[in-house]
Design a protein around this motif. Sequence first.
Motif, mmCIF file in Angstrom:
data_model
loop_
_atom_site.group_PDB
_atom_site.id
_atom_site.type_symbol
_atom_site.label_atom_id
_atom_site.label_comp_id
_atom_site.label_asym_id
_atom_site.label_seq_id
_atom_site.Cartn_x
_atom_site.Cartn_y
_atom_site.Cartn_z
ATOM 1 N N ILE A 1 -41.647 94.938 33.746
ATOM 2 C CA ILE A 1 -42.730 93.958 33.663
ATOM 3 C C ILE A 1 -42.997 93.433 35.071
ATOM 4 O O ILE A 1 -42.065 93.083 35.812
ATOM 5 C CB ILE A 1 -42.375 92.794 32.721
ATOM 6 C CG1 ILE A 1 -42.333 93.288 31.267
ATOM 7 C CG2 ILE A 1 -43.357 91.646 32.868
ATOM 8 C CD1 ILE A 1 -41.852 92.238 30.282
ATOM 9 N N LYS B 1 -44.961 90.432 36.770
ATOM 10 C CA LYS B 1 -45.495 89.146 36.300
ATOM 11 C C LYS B 1 -46.431 88.505 37.325
ATOM 12 O O LYS B 1 -46.112 88.409 38.500
ATOM 13 C CB LYS B 1 -44.334 88.165 36.056
ATOM 14 C CG LYS B 1 -43.326 88.593 35.025
ATOM 15 C CD LYS B 1 -42.070 87.738 35.049
ATOM 16 C CE LYS B 1 -42.376 86.240 34.972
ATOM 17 N NZ LYS B 1 -41.119 85.446 34.901
ATOM 18 N N GLY B 2 -47.573 88.039 36.834
ATOM 19 C CA GLY B 2 -48.404 87.097 37.558
ATOM 20 C C GLY B 2 -49.011 87.594 38.849
ATOM 21 O O GLY B 2 -49.246 86.806 39.775
ATOM 22 N N TRP C 1 -54.323 91.534 39.977
ATOM 23 C CA TRP C 1 -54.383 92.921 39.527
ATOM 24 C C TRP C 1 -55.729 93.551 39.878
ATOM 25 O O TRP C 1 -56.794 92.993 39.593
ATOM 26 C CB TRP C 1 -54.149 92.937 38.023
ATOM 27 C CG TRP C 1 -54.572 94.171 37.284
ATOM 28 C CD1 TRP C 1 -54.014 95.406 37.349
ATOM 29 C CD2 TRP C 1 -55.648 94.259 36.332
ATOM 30 N NE1 TRP C 1 -54.659 96.268 36.492
ATOM 31 C CE2 TRP C 1 -55.661 95.588 35.863
ATOM 32 C CE3 TRP C 1 -56.579 93.350 35.840
ATOM 33 C CZ2 TRP C 1 -56.593 96.036 34.914
ATOM 34 C CZ3 TRP C 1 -57.504 93.782 34.894
ATOM 35 C CH2 TRP C 1 -57.502 95.100 34.443
ATOM 36 N N ARG D 1 -52.826 88.920 36.190
ATOM 37 C CA ARG D 1 -52.415 89.625 34.995
ATOM 38 C C ARG D 1 -50.912 89.893 35.026
ATOM 39 O O ARG D 1 -50.261 89.855 36.074
ATOM 40 C CB ARG D 1 -53.160 90.963 34.851
ATOM 41 C CG ARG D 1 -54.643 90.823 34.510
ATOM 42 C CD ARG D 1 -54.855 90.278 33.115
ATOM 43 N NE ARG D 1 -56.255 90.240 32.739
ATOM 44 C CZ ARG D 1 -57.064 89.188 32.896
ATOM 45 N NH1 ARG D 1 -56.579 88.079 33.459
ATOM 46 N NH2 ARG D 1 -58.302 89.230 32.499
ATOM 47 N N HIS D 2 -50.400 90.211 33.845
ATOM 48 C CA HIS D 2 -49.014 90.639 33.667
ATOM 49 C C HIS D 2 -49.062 92.087 33.184
ATOM 50 O O HIS D 2 -49.768 92.400 32.214
ATOM 51 C CB HIS D 2 -48.301 89.764 32.643
ATOM 52 C CG HIS D 2 -48.419 88.299 32.928
ATOM 53 N ND1 HIS D 2 -47.536 87.620 33.723
ATOM 54 C CD2 HIS D 2 -49.355 87.386 32.531
ATOM 55 C CE1 HIS D 2 -47.894 86.343 33.799
ATOM 56 N NE2 HIS D 2 -48.998 86.179 33.086
ATOM 57 N N SER E 1 -52.063 92.192 30.535
ATOM 58 C CA SER E 1 -52.269 91.011 29.704
ATOM 59 C C SER E 1 -52.517 89.755 30.544
ATOM 60 O O SER E 1 -51.869 89.552 31.582
ATOM 61 C CB SER E 1 -51.036 90.791 28.815
ATOM 62 O OG SER E 1 -51.119 89.569 28.114
ATOM 63 N N PRO F 1 -48.367 85.924 29.428
ATOM 64 C CA PRO F 1 -47.049 86.479 29.765
ATOM 65 C C PRO F 1 -46.564 87.439 28.683
ATOM 66 O O PRO F 1 -46.812 87.240 27.491
ATOM 67 C CB PRO F 1 -46.163 85.242 29.868
ATOM 68 C CG PRO F 1 -47.100 84.133 30.221
ATOM 69 C CD PRO F 1 -48.375 84.442 29.484
ATOM 70 N N GLU G 1 -40.283 89.408 27.605
ATOM 71 C CA GLU G 1 -39.325 90.060 28.483
ATOM 72 C C GLU G 1 -38.045 90.497 27.768
ATOM 73 O O GLU G 1 -37.152 91.082 28.393
ATOM 74 C CB GLU G 1 -38.977 89.133 29.641
ATOM 75 C CG GLU G 1 -40.187 88.759 30.493
ATOM 76 C CD GLU G 1 -39.841 87.751 31.578
ATOM 77 O OE1 GLU G 1 -38.630 87.566 31.858
ATOM 78 O OE2 GLU G 1 -40.773 87.140 32.162
ATOM 79 N N VAL H 1 -37.698 93.128 35.674
ATOM 80 C CA VAL H 1 -38.796 92.162 35.703
ATOM 81 C C VAL H 1 -39.049 91.776 37.150
ATOM 82 O O VAL H 1 -38.134 91.351 37.864
ATOM 83 C CB VAL H 1 -38.470 90.914 34.863
ATOM 84 C CG1 VAL H 1 -39.618 89.903 34.956
ATOM 85 C CG2 VAL H 1 -38.223 91.303 33.409
ATOM 86 N N ASP I 1 -41.210 89.311 39.594
ATOM 87 C CA ASP I 1 -42.079 88.149 39.740
ATOM 88 C C ASP I 1 -42.993 88.410 40.927
ATOM 89 O O ASP I 1 -42.570 88.390 42.083
ATOM 90 C CB ASP I 1 -41.247 86.892 39.976
ATOM 91 C CG ASP I 1 -42.093 85.619 40.023
ATOM 92 O OD1 ASP I 1 -43.343 85.746 39.999
ATOM 93 O OD2 ASP I 1 -41.518 84.521 40.104
#
Length: 580
Positions: A6, A8-9, A12, A23-24, A36, A39, A42, A48, A50
């Motif tokens: 994943i 995250k944040g 994109w 986006r995530h 998405s 979030p 997870e 993951v 960040d």
Amino acid sequence: MTYDTIIKGARWFDGTGAPSALRHLGLRGDRVAAVSAEPLDETGCPHVIDAAGKWVVPGMIDIHTHYDVEVLQAPALAESVRHGITTIMLGSCSLSTVHVEATDAGDLFGRVEAIPRQHVIEAVEQKTWRTAHEYVEALEELPLGPNVAAMLGHSDVRTALMGLDRATRKRVRPTAAEQAAMEGALCEALDAGFVGMSAQQLLFDRLDGDVARSRTLPSTYARAKERRRLNRILRQRDRVLQAGPDIASPRSIAAMTLSTLGLFRPRLKTTLLSAADLKANPYLVYIMGPLARLLNALGGDFRWQHLPVPFEVYADGIDLVIFEEFGAGAAALHLADQVERNALLRDETYRRRFRKEYDAKFGMRVWHRDFFDAEIVECPDDAVIGKTFGQVGLDRGGLHPVDAFLDLVVEYGTKLRWRTTISNHRPEILDRYSADPGVQLGFSDAGAHLRNMAFYNFGLRFLHRIHRAEQAGRPIISLERAVHRMTGELADWYGIDAGRLREGDRADLIVIDPEHLDASLDAYAEDVIPAYDNLSRMVNRNDATVSAVFIGGEFVFGDGVAAPVLGKRRTGRFLRAGGR
């Protein structure tokens, strides 16, 4: 739903030029499983990232490399991967290793692309393939780092079918059987998924070895009929011709540009190599864009290939391809024996010839031939470091710049290192080409000219310029359009499955820290190539800029460190034309 990774944040970019957004992203297997605004769960996700404050963009595409040799010995191609290149193109400038045998490959690549001849021979001696299909199978058995697409080199197949000596004689034409075999080889390569064919008419690319030493590449000896018959196959299959015209010949330039037009036949997708904003000819750049637009308006499908950064080159002594474009320079490079070469460089008759050709002001050329614009960066004589050869000549009692240069080459050989910028030196012209739809951004020559230039991170340098202009309130193009130009635009034109970052797309992506899109991208560095007996080559090292590189959903590089998988297990694959 669980994910392998994943991100995250991040800001994109999907590679289509559409607006970017926070986006995530969830990756599963080799695909993007989720993009998405909310979030992602997870739970059970082992990796993951960040990426707040960072960008996530599709992996960039390098459309012009000479990795044909290096990929066989060091298939990670880590120097490109570390800078976010996840797809590379093989087979540029009429050169490929699909059909040619080892010694001939050494002669084709060694001097033209400044790849040590003995290492070319050693790499190609290990070939297990005889056809393009088998070549693709052999590539996919390697632990490829990036994805690979390919063109068939005209000089490769011409040499293999005619023999290097016959293929480089002006009065020799392929027999009917040889012509048919060349056409058959091209058809077979296109069936195997090659994106097209590369050809070359530039007359200062010269051969190594003994069989045809100092002759030009085999494809330069092809007559119009031979080229037309090969191009006809590309037209019928809607595949690409990549070519380099003889810049000193208006006829060659006209023939290659006009070949894109249909005129009662299918158009030919054509991309021509371009040094673009040449110091030697500052006006040529103003007709290139309009010419591409005219050809496309008339029904063609034409692009110039352009390096979107200053074309700065380095040289050790006189070993640099730009000297091949005039007689005196080519005469020196013809001599492989250093004693013989030095004797020539000392000879006053030779020097008069060199000075005359250096001082000639007319005619098309690539090198500006100005030793006042050539800075010495390394030399056993510390007193000349930081000076130009022109200044050294003045310091030595008004010597002609040519004599100052040759004196230093004779005295210090390859321990004399110097640099100059050939083209793309005017920021306003680089800005113009950034937005020109008739121009493709690429032409890095990655894997070649190992001691002469380093454009492995050209995509990041391009994004730096676009980002900096936006921050200064004078945008050139949007960041979304800039990303599109390095990714989806190229993938669409060449017809390969790359350059997009949407749900269901292949998970080839990079995470960029925009805070480090800065001047460090231009820094000079060197690193050794273990496969080439630890030869030191020019590289780029701006490792804070790229936080992560994923190829086929696997993390392969980040923050300057290669993941254990890179070069040990295949992450990239061969991209077949039309395979989207």
